[in-house]
Motif scaffolding. Structure first.
Motif, PDB file in Angstrom:
ATOM      1  N   SER A  30       0.849  -1.186   0.000  1.00 44.56           N
ATOM      2  CA  SER A  30       0.000   0.000   0.000  1.00 44.56           C
ATOM      3  C   SER A  30       0.888   1.240   0.000  1.00 44.56           C
ATOM      4  CB  SER A  30      -0.895  -0.027   1.239  1.00 44.56           C
ATOM      5  OG  SER A  30      -1.697   1.130   1.273  1.00 44.56           O
ATOM      6  N   CYS A  31       0.592   2.184  -0.889  1.00 40.04           N
ATOM      7  CA  CYS A  31       1.412   3.388  -1.013  1.00 40.04           C
ATOM      8  C   CYS A  31       0.905   4.459  -0.050  1.00 40.04           C
ATOM      9  CB  CYS A  31       1.396   3.905  -2.446  1.00 40.04           C
ATOM     10  SG  CYS A  31       2.574   5.248  -2.700  1.00 40.04           S
ATOM     11  N   LYS A  32       1.765   4.899   0.830  1.00 39.57           N
ATOM     12  CA  LYS A  32       1.381   5.881   1.840  1.00 39.57           C
ATOM     13  C   LYS A  32       2.270   7.115   1.798  1.00 39.57           C
ATOM     14  CE  LYS A  32      -0.391   2.265   4.742  1.00 39.57           C
ATOM     15  NZ  LYS A  32      -0.029   1.199   5.602  1.00 39.57           N
ATOM     16  N   GLU A  33       2.822   7.417   0.611  1.00 34.91           N
ATOM     17  CA  GLU A  33       3.686   8.582   0.487  1.00 34.91           C
ATOM     18  C   GLU A  33       3.752   9.066  -0.959  1.00 34.91           C
ATOM     19  OE1 GLU A  33       7.151   6.911   2.275  1.00 34.91           O
ATOM     20  OE2 GLU A  33       7.767   5.893   0.446  1.00 34.91           O
ATOM     21  N   VAL A  34       4.172  10.327  -1.076  1.00 38.11           N
ATOM     22  CA  VAL A  34       4.393  10.954  -2.377  1.00 38.11           C
ATOM     23  C   VAL A  34       5.852  11.356  -2.431  1.00 38.11           C
ATOM     24  CG1 VAL A  34       3.861  12.996  -3.777  1.00 38.11           C
ATOM     25  CG2 VAL A  34       2.034  11.816  -2.564  1.00 38.11           C
ATOM     26  N   ALA A  35       6.440  11.235  -3.612  1.00 47.88           N
ATOM     27  CA  ALA A  35       7.836  11.642  -3.786  1.00 47.88           C
ATOM     28  C   ALA A  35       7.907  12.811  -4.755  1.00 47.88           C
ATOM     29  CB  ALA A  35       8.662  10.479  -4.318  1.00 47.88           C
ATOM     30  N   PHE A  36       8.685  13.808  -4.400  1.00 46.71           N
ATOM     31  CA  PHE A  36       9.077  14.838  -5.353  1.00 46.71           C
ATOM     32  C   PHE A  36      10.457  14.436  -5.844  1.00 46.71           C
ATOM     33  CE2 PHE A  36      11.317  18.716  -6.525  1.00 46.71           C
ATOM     34  CZ  PHE A  36      10.420  19.257  -7.425  1.00 46.71           C
ATOM     35  N   ILE A  37      10.601  14.285  -7.155  1.00 53.93           N
ATOM     36  CA  ILE A  37      11.866  13.825  -7.718  1.00 53.93           C
ATOM     37  C   ILE A  37      12.799  15.021  -7.858  1.00 53.93           C
ATOM     38  CG2 ILE A  37      12.991  12.620  -9.627  1.00 53.93           C
ATOM     39  CD1 ILE A  37      10.241  11.367 -10.258  1.00 53.93           C
ATOM     40  N   LYS A  38      13.826  15.069  -6.999  1.00 51.98           N
ATOM     41  CA  LYS A  38      14.817  16.147  -7.078  1.00 51.98           C
ATOM     42  C   LYS A  38      15.827  15.852  -8.184  1.00 51.98           C
ATOM     43  CE  LYS A  38      16.046  18.209  -3.334  1.00 51.98           C
ATOM     44  NZ  LYS A  38      16.613  18.595  -2.045  1.00 51.98           N
ATOM     45  N   SER A  39      16.196  14.588  -8.318  1.00 57.20           N
ATOM     46  CA  SER A  39      17.081  14.160  -9.405  1.00 57.20           C
ATOM     47  C   SER A  39      16.820  12.687  -9.677  1.00 57.20           C
ATOM     48  CB  SER A  39      18.553  14.396  -9.045  1.00 57.20           C
ATOM     49  OG  SER A  39      18.918  13.567  -7.958  1.00 57.20           O
ATOM     50  N   GLY A  40      17.163  12.269 -10.893  1.00 59.71           N
ATOM     51  CA  GLY A  40      16.992  10.866 -11.267  1.00 59.71           C
ATOM     52  C   GLY A  40      15.741  10.630 -12.092  1.00 59.71           C
ATOM     53  N   ILE A  41      15.506   9.372 -12.403  1.00 59.00           N
ATOM     54  CA  ILE A  41      14.379   8.961 -13.245  1.00 59.00           C
ATOM     55  C   ILE A  41      13.744   7.721 -12.626  1.00 59.00           C
ATOM     56  CG2 ILE A  41      13.677   8.195 -15.555  1.00 59.00           C
ATOM     57  CD1 ILE A  41      16.320   9.468 -16.586  1.00 59.00           C
ATOM     58  N   LEU A  42      12.412   7.702 -12.584  1.00 62.11           N
ATOM     59  CA  LEU A  42      11.667   6.540 -12.100  1.00 62.11           C
ATOM     60  C   LEU A  42      10.829   5.975 -13.232  1.00 62.11           C
ATOM     61  CD1 LEU A  42      10.368   8.004  -8.720  1.00 62.11           C
ATOM     62  CD2 LEU A  42      12.128   6.244  -8.976  1.00 62.11           C
ATOM     63  N   ARG A  43      10.650   4.673 -13.228  1.00 61.41           N
ATOM     64  CA  ARG A  43       9.729   4.066 -14.188  1.00 61.41           C
ATOM     65  C   ARG A  43       8.674   3.305 -13.415  1.00 61.41           C
ATOM     66  NH1 ARG A  43      10.338  -1.670 -16.431  1.00 61.41           N
ATOM     67  NH2 ARG A  43      11.561  -2.698 -14.822  1.00 61.41           N
ATOM     68  N   LEU A  50      14.981  11.827  -3.711  1.00 64.99           N
ATOM     69  CA  LEU A  50      13.550  12.094  -3.593  1.00 64.99           C
ATOM     70  C   LEU A  50      13.266  12.838  -2.301  1.00 64.99           C
ATOM     71  CD1 LEU A  50      12.318   8.463  -4.417  1.00 64.99           C
ATOM     72  CD2 LEU A  50      12.673  10.342  -6.048  1.00 64.99           C
ATOM     73  N   LEU A  51      12.313  13.744  -2.349  1.00 62.90           N
ATOM     74  CA  LEU A  51      11.770  14.352  -1.133  1.00 62.90           C
ATOM     75  C   LEU A  51      10.462  13.622  -0.867  1.00 62.90           C
ATOM     76  CD1 LEU A  51      11.935  16.578   1.061  1.00 62.90           C
ATOM     77  CD2 LEU A  51      10.458  17.944  -0.431  1.00 62.90           C
ATOM     78  N   ILE A  52      10.388  12.926   0.256  1.00 61.50           N
ATOM     79  CA  ILE A  52       9.240  12.083   0.582  1.00 61.50           C
ATOM     80  C   ILE A  52       8.313  12.810   1.544  1.00 61.50           C
ATOM     81  CG2 ILE A  52       8.502   9.890   1.615  1.00 61.50           C
ATOM     82  CD1 ILE A  52      10.104   9.515  -0.980  1.00 61.50           C
ATOM     83  N   ILE A  53       7.028  12.820   1.194  1.00 60.79           N
ATOM     84  CA  ILE A  53       5.993  13.382   2.063  1.00 60.79           C
ATOM     85  C   ILE A  53       4.995  12.260   2.362  1.00 60.79           C
ATOM     86  CG2 ILE A  53       4.249  15.180   2.376  1.00 60.79           C
ATOM     87  CD1 ILE A  53       6.995  16.364   1.845  1.00 60.79           C
ATOM     88  N   LYS A  54       4.757  12.006   3.618  1.00 65.18           N
ATOM     89  CA  LYS A  54       3.836  10.943   4.033  1.00 65.18           C
ATOM     90  C   LYS A  54       2.383  11.359   3.781  1.00 65.18           C
ATOM     91  CE  LYS A  54       6.962   8.166   5.791  1.00 65.18           C
ATOM     92  NZ  LYS A  54       7.296   6.917   5.144  1.00 65.18           N
ATOM     93  N   LYS A  55       1.536  10.355   3.522  1.00 69.60           N
ATOM     94  CA  LYS A  55       0.109  10.603   3.280  1.00 69.60           C
ATOM     95  C   LYS A  55      -0.535  11.304   4.469  1.00 69.60           C
ATOM     96  CE  LYS A  55      -4.066   8.192   1.648  1.00 69.60           C
ATOM     97  NZ  LYS A  55      -4.931   9.249   1.935  1.00 69.60           N
ATOM     98  N   ALA A  56      -0.179  10.913   5.664  1.00 67.00           N
ATOM     99  CA  ALA A  56      -0.765  11.544   6.856  1.00 67.00           C
ATOM    100  C   ALA A  56      -0.466  13.040   6.872  1.00 67.00           C
ATOM    101  CB  ALA A  56      -0.227  10.876   8.124  1.00 67.00           C
ATOM    102  N   ALA A  57       0.725  13.429   6.445  1.00 63.25           N
ATOM    103  CA  ALA A  57       1.088  14.849   6.397  1.00 63.25           C
ATOM    104  C   ALA A  57       0.285  15.575   5.318  1.00 63.25           C
ATOM    105  CB  ALA A  57       2.586  15.004   6.147  1.00 63.25           C
ATOM    106  N   ILE A  58       0.100  14.917   4.182  1.00 59.19           N
ATOM    107  CA  ILE A  58      -0.691  15.521   3.103  1.00 59.19           C
ATOM    108  C   ILE A  58      -2.144  15.682   3.536  1.00 59.19           C
ATOM    109  CG2 ILE A  58      -1.614  15.064   0.779  1.00 59.19           C
ATOM    110  CD1 ILE A  58       1.217  14.052   0.090  1.00 59.19           C
ATOM    111  N   ASP A  59      -2.690  14.670   4.211  1.00 53.57           N
ATOM    112  CA  ASP A  59      -4.063  14.766   4.716  1.00 53.57           C
ATOM    113  C   ASP A  59      -4.185  15.924   5.707  1.00 53.57           C
ATOM    114  OD1 ASP A  59      -4.764  12.606   3.157  1.00 53.57           O
ATOM    115  OD2 ASP A  59      -4.657  11.154   4.802  1.00 53.57           O
ATOM    116  N   GLN A  60      -3.168  16.091   6.545  1.00 55.76           N
ATOM    117  CA  GLN A  60      -3.180  17.178   7.524  1.00 55.76           C
ATOM    118  C   GLN A  60      -3.118  18.543   6.827  1.00 55.76           C
ATOM    119  OE1 GLN A  60      -3.715  16.482  10.752  1.00 55.76           O
ATOM    120  NE2 GLN A  60      -3.969  18.693  11.007  1.00 55.76           N
ATOM    121  N   LEU A  61      -2.278  18.650   5.802  1.00 53.68           N
ATOM    122  CA  LEU A  61      -2.196  19.907   5.046  1.00 53.68           C
ATOM    123  C   LEU A  61      -3.553  20.249   4.423  1.00 53.68           C
ATOM    124  CD1 LEU A  61       1.243  19.518   3.219  1.00 53.68           C
ATOM    125  CD2 LEU A  61       0.686  21.146   5.035  1.00 53.68           C
ATOM    126  N   SER A  62      -4.220  19.242   3.876  1.00 50.13           N
ATOM    127  CA  SER A  62      -5.521  19.473   3.232  1.00 50.13           C
ATOM    128  C   SER A  62      -6.552  20.001   4.223  1.00 50.13           C
ATOM    129  CB  SER A  62      -6.037  18.176   2.595  1.00 50.13           C
ATOM    130  OG  SER A  62      -5.195  17.791   1.544  1.00 50.13           O
TER     131      SER A  62
END
Length: 188
Positions: free
Chosen positions: A41-54, A100-112
Motif C-alpha cells: 500500500s502506497c502511503k507517500e508521495v515523492a518529489f523527484i529532485k534528481s533521477g528517473i523513475l519508471r 527524492l523528497l518524501i511526504i507521508k500521506k498523513a502529512a498531506i491529509d493534515q495539510l488538506s
C-alpha cells in the motif's frame, strides 16, 4: 527546486510552502531500487529532485510493461493505491540514481485540512495527472512509435539516454530492435 515547483502554481503562501518543506524527508534510491513494489500500500508521495523513475507492471506473460517514466521536478506516487490505501498493482523503480523528497500521506491529509489552498493545489495535481494519462493514451492510440519517441526526445532530451533500451522500448510499445532502428533514422 521544490519551492519553485510549488510557487509556480501561484496558490500557496510562503508559510505554507515552508511547512511543506519541513514535512519532507530525503530518500536516495540507487539504480534498480524500488520506491514501491506490487502488493504494498502506497502511503507517500515523492518529489523527484534528481533521477528517473519508471512505473511498470508484470502481466501473466512475465514481461515487464513500462507504462510511465517520471523525470525530475515532478511528483510521483502509486496514485490509485495512495487514494484507496489498497495494495498497488504497479512497481516504481529507479532507472538512474534518484534523490527524492518524501511526504507521508498523513502529512498531506493534515495539510488538506489546514488550508483551502492545499485542497486547491492537490486538486490541480490530480487534474494534471488525469490530463497526462489521457494525453499518453491518445498519443499511444493515434500516433506511430516514431512520433511517440520524438515527443519524448523533445520533452526530455537530457534524460532519454539514461533509460535502458528495453524499458524505453516497452514504454513506447515497441521492441528494443524497433527502437534501435528508430534511433538510427533520427539523427540530430
Amino acid at each position: 527546486m521544490i519551492s519553485d515547483f510549488l510557487k509556480n502554481f501561484g496558490i500557496l503562501t510562503t508559510a505554507e510552502i515552508e511547512d511543506f518543506l519541513h514535512l519532507g524527508t530525503i530518500r536516495n534510491l540507487q539504480k534498480g531500487e524500488f520506491f514501491i513494489s506490487e502488493g504494498k500500500s502506497c502511503k507517500e508521495v515523492a518529489f523527484i529532485k534528481s533521477g528517473i523513475l519508471r512505473s511498470f507492471f508484470t502481466p501473466e506473460s512475465g514481461e515487464e510493461i513500462t507504462y510511465c517514466i517520471t523525470f525530475p521536478n515532478t511528483l510521483m506516487t502509486a496514485y490509485s493505491s495512495f487514494i484507496t490505501s489498497l495494495p498497488t498493482l504497479e512497481n516504481i523503480q529507479a532507472v538512474a540514481p534518484c534523490e527524492l523528497l518524501i511526504i507521508k500521506k498523513a502529512a498531506i491529509d493534515q495539510l488538506s485540512k489546514s488550508s483551502l489552498n492545499w485542497v486547491t493545489f492537490f486538486k490541480i495535481i490530480a487534474e494534471q495527472q488525469y490530463i497526462e494519462l489521457e494525453k499518453r493514451l491518445f498519443l499511444f492510440q493515434k500516433e506511430k512509435a516514431k512520433k511517440r519517441y520524438m515527443d519524448l526526445l523533445e520533452n526530455q532530451p537530457a534524460y532519454v539516454q539514461q533509460i535502458p533500451l528495453q524499458y524505453l522500448a516497452s514504454y513506447l510499445g515497441i521492441t528494443p530492435r524497433h527502437l534501435s532502428r528508430l534511433r538510427k533514422e533520427i539523427v540530430f
